[in-house]
Scaffold this active site. Sequence first.
Site: not given
Length: 299
Positions: A77, A104, A135, A153, A184, A188
């Site tokens: 999640d 994605n 990371k 993006s 949103y 992006k």
Amino acid sequence: MPAAKFDPAKDVPDLTGKIILITGGTAGIGAATLIALASHNASHLLFTGRNAAAAASTISSVHAISPSTPITFFPCDLSSLSSVSSTASSLLTTLPHLDILLCNAGIMALPPSLSPDGYEIQFATNHLGHALLIKKLLPLLRKSPDPRVVLVSSEAFRGAPAEGILFDTLKTPQDMPLGRFRRYAQSKLANLLYARELERRALGVLSFSVTPGVVNTAMVREASLLDKAVAYLTNRVQSVEEGTWNLLWAVGVGRNEVEGGAFYGPVGVKNETGTRARRDESVAERLWEWTEGELERWM
């Protein structure tokens, strides 16, 4: 490469030896990308998601094309940093190296809400969860002779607030006029800027961002009538198959044919237009420093 000239069967090279991880592979273009990659001989396909039943369907579809392709699902999640950290730990003990990380997964245009860790939910899922995964997996990527990180993006980044990212309120629901779209767009923009900073700072790992375009996935099909009308009136809404093309290009394009840190539209077309915030190096640098600070306790 114009979309009309892109043929995944011919233009995606043989991927023998490649280990590829895709987030959000249980549905939409993530699942379709995995299915499209099945015939290109990857050494191992891996994907994350929240729906185990949908994951089983993705695996069945891949094996219907290539029964011998190894494919593994890792529940994750992305809105929960604890979940991301746990998934990354499992990957670190499972894989010998990682060649391609395709970030994605995402959510879009949700009402105001907070993640389990107290961040605006879209920013937490679309940016912060991916940043932590990147990371923590850098050691695996650096074991690859040709590592790359691709962040998905969107042209929607243009709708972010004028400042780019509202850092001071990221730990609130950020309720505002047209908020679900602006939140949103903000996330992006963060994907685009983070790919650029990652290229600059994670030396040796090729990083760039792409947009699949507007795709007829559940995000569009299940939108309100108003949102759906806006999507169809202002964009060419592509099929799910077409939506995979820029991701497939990003997986297969030669290292010398792509510019690290750049943003590419379908298919493989470098996009340099945009807002002041996109061009402002100080916004990208602040995003990097803010993200580093927020993730420090998870490293």
